[in-house]
Design an enzyme around this catalytic site. Sequence first.
Site, PDB file in Angstrom:
ATOM      1  CB  SER A   1      -5.714   7.517  12.392  1.00 46.37           C
ATOM      2  OG  SER A   1      -6.122   8.871  11.560  1.00 46.37           O
ATOM      3  CB  ALA A   2      -4.402  12.520  13.644  1.00 41.13           C
TER       4      ALA A   2
ATOM      5  NE  ARG B   1     -14.435  15.755   4.615  1.00 43.54           N
ATOM      6  CZ  ARG B   1     -13.305  15.294   4.134  1.00 43.54           C
ATOM      7  NH1 ARG B   1     -13.242  14.662   3.070  1.00 43.54           N
ATOM      8  NH2 ARG B   1     -12.147  15.504   4.911  1.00 43.54           N
TER       9      ARG B   1
ATOM     10  CE1 TYR C   1      -9.096   3.962   8.865  1.00 41.63           C
ATOM     11  CE2 TYR C   1      -9.222   6.305   9.686  1.00 41.63           C
ATOM     12  CZ  TYR C   1      -8.418   5.109   9.329  1.00 41.63           C
ATOM     13  OH  TYR C   1      -7.155   5.350   9.320  1.00 41.63           O
TER      14      TYR C   1
ATOM     15  CG  LEU D   1      -2.151  -8.156  -3.692  1.00 43.75           C
ATOM     16  CD1 LEU D   1      -1.913  -9.157  -4.910  1.00 43.75           C
ATOM     17  CD2 LEU D   1      -1.203  -7.012  -3.811  1.00 43.75           C
TER      18      LEU D   1
ATOM     19  CE  LYS E   1      -6.509   2.508  11.337  1.00 43.41           C
ATOM     20  NZ  LYS E   1      -5.454   1.560  10.810  1.00 43.41           N
TER      21      LYS E   1
ATOM     22  NE  ARG F   1      -8.289  18.081   8.601  1.00 38.85           N
ATOM     23  CZ  ARG F   1      -9.135  19.109   8.799  1.00 38.85           C
ATOM     24  NH1 ARG F   1      -8.999  20.083   9.168  1.00 38.85           N
ATOM     25  NH2 ARG F   1     -10.745  18.806   8.785  1.00 38.85           N
TER      26      ARG F   1
ATOM     27  CG  ASN G   1      -4.257  15.411   7.191  1.00 38.46           C
ATOM     28  OD1 ASN G   1      -4.242  15.478   8.541  1.00 38.46           O
ATOM     29  ND2 ASN G   1      -5.076  15.251   6.571  1.00 38.46           N
TER      30      ASN G   1
ATOM     31  N   GLY H   1       0.757  -1.227   0.079  1.00 39.81           N
ATOM     32  CA  GLY H   1      -0.007   0.061   0.063  1.00 39.81           C
ATOM     33  C   GLY H   1       0.919   1.343   0.082  1.00 39.81           C
ATOM     34  CE1 TYR H   2       1.543   7.921  -0.570  1.00 38.02           C
ATOM     35  CE2 TYR H   2      -0.116   8.369   1.203  1.00 38.02           C
ATOM     36  CZ  TYR H   2       0.983   8.989   0.370  1.00 38.02           C
ATOM     37  OH  TYR H   2       1.302  10.051   0.257  1.00 38.02           O
TER      38      TYR H   2
HETATM   39  P1  NAD Z   1      -3.529   1.412   1.612  1.00 34.21           P
HETATM   40  O1  NAD Z   1      -4.826   1.200   1.332  1.00 34.21           O
HETATM   41  O2  NAD Z   1      -2.619   2.269   0.519  1.00 34.21           O
HETATM   42  O3  NAD Z   1      -2.596   0.516   2.217  1.00 34.21           O
HETATM   43  C1  NAD Z   1      -3.372  -0.590   3.093  1.00 34.21           C
HETATM   44  C2  NAD Z   1      -2.731  -1.871   2.401  1.00 34.21           C
HETATM   45  O4  NAD Z   1      -3.423  -2.851   3.262  1.00 34.21           O
HETATM   46  C3  NAD Z   1      -3.335  -2.271   0.837  1.00 34.21           C
HETATM   47  O5  NAD Z   1      -2.300  -2.587   0.147  1.00 34.21           O
HETATM   48  C4  NAD Z   1      -4.210  -3.347   1.069  1.00 34.21           C
HETATM   49  O6  NAD Z   1      -4.259  -4.084  -0.039  1.00 34.21           O
HETATM   50  C5  NAD Z   1      -3.954  -3.936   2.548  1.00 34.21           C
HETATM   51  N1  NAD Z   1      -5.127  -4.661   3.202  1.00 34.21           N
HETATM   52  C6  NAD Z   1      -6.211  -4.241   3.516  1.00 34.21           C
HETATM   53  N2  NAD Z   1      -6.863  -5.047   3.972  1.00 34.21           N
HETATM   54  C7  NAD Z   1      -6.063  -6.214   4.376  1.00 34.21           C
HETATM   55  C8  NAD Z   1      -6.336  -7.379   4.885  1.00 34.21           C
HETATM   56  N3  NAD Z   1      -7.356  -7.814   5.540  1.00 34.21           N
HETATM   57  N4  NAD Z   1      -5.137  -8.353   4.925  1.00 34.21           N
HETATM   58  C9  NAD Z   1      -3.969  -7.989   4.060  1.00 34.21           C
HETATM   59  N5  NAD Z   1      -3.899  -6.820   3.447  1.00 34.21           N
HETATM   60  C10 NAD Z   1      -4.841  -5.893   3.887  1.00 34.21           C
HETATM   61  O7  NAD Z   1      -3.645   2.425   2.919  1.00 34.21           O
HETATM   62  P2  NAD Z   1      -2.568   3.389   3.718  1.00 34.21           P
HETATM   63  O8  NAD Z   1      -2.727   4.969   3.013  1.00 34.21           O
HETATM   64  O9  NAD Z   1      -1.026   2.934   2.981  1.00 34.21           O
HETATM   65  O10 NAD Z   1      -2.482   3.282   4.993  1.00 34.21           O
HETATM   66  C11 NAD Z   1      -1.894   2.399   5.663  1.00 34.21           C
HETATM   67  C12 NAD Z   1      -2.261   2.129   7.243  1.00 34.21           C
HETATM   68  O11 NAD Z   1      -2.481   3.653   7.725  1.00 34.21           O
HETATM   69  C13 NAD Z   1      -3.756   1.854   7.353  1.00 34.21           C
HETATM   70  O12 NAD Z   1      -4.119   0.972   8.511  1.00 34.21           O
HETATM   71  C14 NAD Z   1      -4.573   3.353   7.625  1.00 34.21           C
HETATM   72  O13 NAD Z   1      -5.790   3.123   8.264  1.00 34.21           O
HETATM   73  C15 NAD Z   1      -3.190   3.910   8.332  1.00 34.21           C
HETATM   74  N6  NAD Z   1      -3.697   5.444   8.194  1.00 34.21           N
HETATM   75  C16 NAD Z   1      -3.597   6.051   6.968  1.00 34.21           C
HETATM   76  C17 NAD Z   1      -3.728   7.524   6.674  1.00 34.21           C
HETATM   77  C18 NAD Z   1      -3.719   7.754   5.468  1.00 34.21           C
HETATM   78  O14 NAD Z   1      -4.002   9.183   5.312  1.00 34.21           O
HETATM   79  N7  NAD Z   1      -3.233   7.398   4.297  1.00 34.21           N
HETATM   80  C19 NAD Z   1      -3.872   8.326   7.839  1.00 34.21           C
HETATM   81  C20 NAD Z   1      -3.805   7.620   9.220  1.00 34.21           C
HETATM   82  C21 NAD Z   1      -3.744   6.275   9.189  1.00 34.21           C
HETATM   83  C1  UD1 Z   2      -9.568  12.496   6.557  1.00 39.26           C
HETATM   84  C2  UD1 Z   2     -10.199  11.492   7.554  1.00 39.26           C
HETATM   85  C3  UD1 Z   2      -9.692  11.069   8.755  1.00 39.26           C
HETATM   86  C4  UD1 Z   2      -8.124  10.365   8.165  1.00 39.26           C
HETATM   87  C5  UD1 Z   2      -7.515  11.461   7.368  1.00 39.26           C
HETATM   88  C6  UD1 Z   2      -6.077  11.219   7.014  1.00 39.26           C
HETATM   89  C7  UD1 Z   2     -12.513  12.309   7.052  1.00 39.26           C
HETATM   90  C8  UD1 Z   2     -14.020  12.950   7.710  1.00 39.26           C
HETATM   91  N1  UD1 Z   2     -11.585  12.173   7.943  1.00 39.26           N
HETATM   92  O1  UD1 Z   2      -9.353  13.736   7.551  1.00 39.26           O
HETATM   93  O2  UD1 Z   2     -10.398   9.967   9.262  1.00 39.26           O
HETATM   94  O3  UD1 Z   2      -7.328  10.100   9.572  1.00 39.26           O
HETATM   95  O4  UD1 Z   2      -8.166  11.952   6.457  1.00 39.26           O
HETATM   96  O5  UD1 Z   2      -6.023  10.301   6.171  1.00 39.26           O
HETATM   97  O6  UD1 Z   2     -12.570  11.976   5.985  1.00 39.26           O
HETATM   98  N2  UD1 Z   2     -11.003  18.701   1.653  1.00 39.26           N
HETATM   99  C9  UD1 Z   2     -11.643  19.418   0.556  1.00 39.26           C
HETATM  100  N3  UD1 Z   2     -12.196  19.009  -0.660  1.00 39.26           N
HETATM  101  C10 UD1 Z   2     -11.924  17.832  -0.926  1.00 39.26           C
HETATM  102  C11 UD1 Z   2     -11.268  16.756   0.135  1.00 39.26           C
HETATM  103  C12 UD1 Z   2     -10.972  17.691   1.260  1.00 39.26           C
HETATM  104  O7  UD1 Z   2     -12.023  20.747   0.696  1.00 39.26           O
HETATM  105  O8  UD1 Z   2     -12.281  17.185  -1.787  1.00 39.26           O
HETATM  106  C13 UD1 Z   2     -10.433  19.482   2.799  1.00 39.26           C
HETATM  107  C14 UD1 Z   2     -11.272  19.078   3.980  1.00 39.26           C
HETATM  108  O9  UD1 Z   2     -12.347  19.867   4.348  1.00 39.26           O
HETATM  109  C15 UD1 Z   2     -10.080  19.370   5.203  1.00 39.26           C
HETATM  110  C16 UD1 Z   2      -8.829  19.152   4.332  1.00 39.26           C
HETATM  111  O10 UD1 Z   2      -9.197  19.355   2.943  1.00 39.26           O
HETATM  112  O11 UD1 Z   2     -10.153  20.609   5.580  1.00 39.26           O
HETATM  113  C17 UD1 Z   2      -8.260  17.815   4.423  1.00 39.26           C
HETATM  114  O12 UD1 Z   2      -9.079  16.833   4.152  1.00 39.26           O
HETATM  115  P1  UD1 Z   2      -8.788  15.225   3.849  1.00 39.26           P
HETATM  116  O13 UD1 Z   2      -7.398  15.017   3.154  1.00 39.26           O
HETATM  117  O14 UD1 Z   2     -10.066  14.463   3.735  1.00 39.26           O
HETATM  118  O15 UD1 Z   2      -8.290  14.830   5.347  1.00 39.26           O
HETATM  119  P2  UD1 Z   2      -8.917  15.050   6.849  1.00 39.26           P
HETATM  120  O16 UD1 Z   2     -10.125  15.851   6.779  1.00 39.26           O
HETATM  121  O17 UD1 Z   2      -7.929  15.570   7.722  1.00 39.26           O
END
Ligand code: NAD
Ligand code: UD1
Length: 344
Positions: free
Chosen positions: A130-131, A300, A153, A39, A157, A235, A183, A10-11
């Site tokens: 996550s925050a 939102r 979600y 995947l 967490k 953010r 973020n 993943g990312y």
């Molecule tokens: P992502 O979706 O890109 O990566 C998650 C990976 O987990 C994917 O490759 C997916 O295929 C795999 N996956 C999902 N469910 C699975 C399962 N049951 N078994 C095996 N593999 C599985 O997401 P990401 O952005 O890389 O996030 C990674 C972690 O960080 C997640 O737990 C997410 O909740 C947490 N997180 C992400 C963000 C964000 O903004 N990206 C913010 C806070 C927390």
């Molecule tokens: C979102 C998630 C949060 C997660 C975090 C990091 C929600 C309600 N919360 O928060 O649980 O931990 O991402 O992945 O989804 N915005 C726009 N237009 C858009 C998209 C976003 O104006 O199309 C604004 C939002 O209102 C916010 C900022 O951009 O002010 C960031 O948004 P986003 O990227 O979704 O992150 P979070 O709101 O922090």
Amino acid sequence: MSLLITGGTGYIGSHTVVELLQGTDSQDLSKEIVIVDNLSNSSTKVLDRLEQITGKKVTFIEADICDEQALDKVFSEHNIEAVIHFAGLKAVGESAEIPLSYYQNNVSGTVSLLQVMTKHNVKNLVFSSSATVYGNNVSPLNETMPTSATNPYGQTKLMVEHILFDLAKSDPEWSIACLRYFNPIGAHQSGLIGENPNGIPNNLLPYVAQVAVGRLAQLQVFGDDYDTVDGTGVRDYIHVVDLAQGHVKALEALGHAKGTVKGCQAINLGTGNGTSVLEIVNTFKDISQADIPYKIVPRRAGDLATVYADAALAGSLLGWQANLDLTAMIEDTWRWQSENPNGF
Ligand code: NAD
Ligand code: UD1
């Protein structure tokens, strides 16, 4: 010895694998990296890209973390000493539509992983929190604040955090870093890996990037009447490579590495700085020289005006701080998006 990375294609996982393979001064470079991923939100194409960037191979196993038998086999066949657990579902809106899938993947899946880790006496874990667990607290957010969640979600967490705290209390051999991400944005500087969301993005940066590249017509800005610098939401954006390096530091701070994390410890990974939606759009425009049409629409539901970290604990406990600025975050996002306009 081996490191298990769940969700490693993943990312955030893929960027962390790059940092692990490239190592830091104190990192033992001989460790095997084992990725387990089902995947559901990534592609095996990432594996070639990882090899292109690092010149090294990882071991990839397609499996679901809910499948205890498959996990047991992984632990039996590899000498795992610690786990970084990224695997999970992460879309807030979707979590309200299909909550059971979220509880199954994120909570039950984590319990399965913990059962198998316990069986194999592997008690060192870095967890992706996550925050979002800070609920409505006022920023800057620090790790001593009360936690809460406003959507399924976020609940998953929070539940996993509670499970991890209880587990560490029950057995002092556990060493767990619960990393609360702010973020994450940006991409690897090579332009070879980055965020590749399925469908229409929910988060701001992938949305802006797809408008800039012409894949989406127009950004909707959710509200311009917040009490912030320009009325739009603020953010704490953090470069995914900084975030990845935070995982390497967290791993080094766990019990097996005789580090500073005892029991279960929540740690923020953020920059401590806030940026508004319009500041993001304007910086993106300057860097990409692309047109980014936008329209102000109502707020939102569930959004807060301002969210940013108190990032001090990660400094004192892990010796980590974010180094890359907003320009680097957006330049790298743009390189990734323009060189891979349709993802993989
Ligand atoms: P992502 O979706 O890109 O990566 C998650 C990976 O987990 C994917 O490759 C997916 O295929 C795999 N996956 C999902 N469910 C699975 C399962 N049951 N078994 C095996 N593999 C599985 O997401 P990401 O952005 O890389 O996030 C990674 C972690 O960080 C997640 O737990 C997410 O909740 C947490 N997180 C992400 C963000 C964000 O903004 N990206 C913010 C806070 C927390
Ligand atoms: C979102 C998630 C949060 C997660 C975090 C990091 C929600 C309600 N919360 O928060 O649980 O931990 O991402 O992945 O989804 N915005 C726009 N237009 C858009 C998209 C976003 O104006 O199309 C604004 C939002 O209102 C916010 C900022 O951009 O002010 C960031 O948004 P986003 O990227 O979704 O992150 P979070 O709101 O922090």
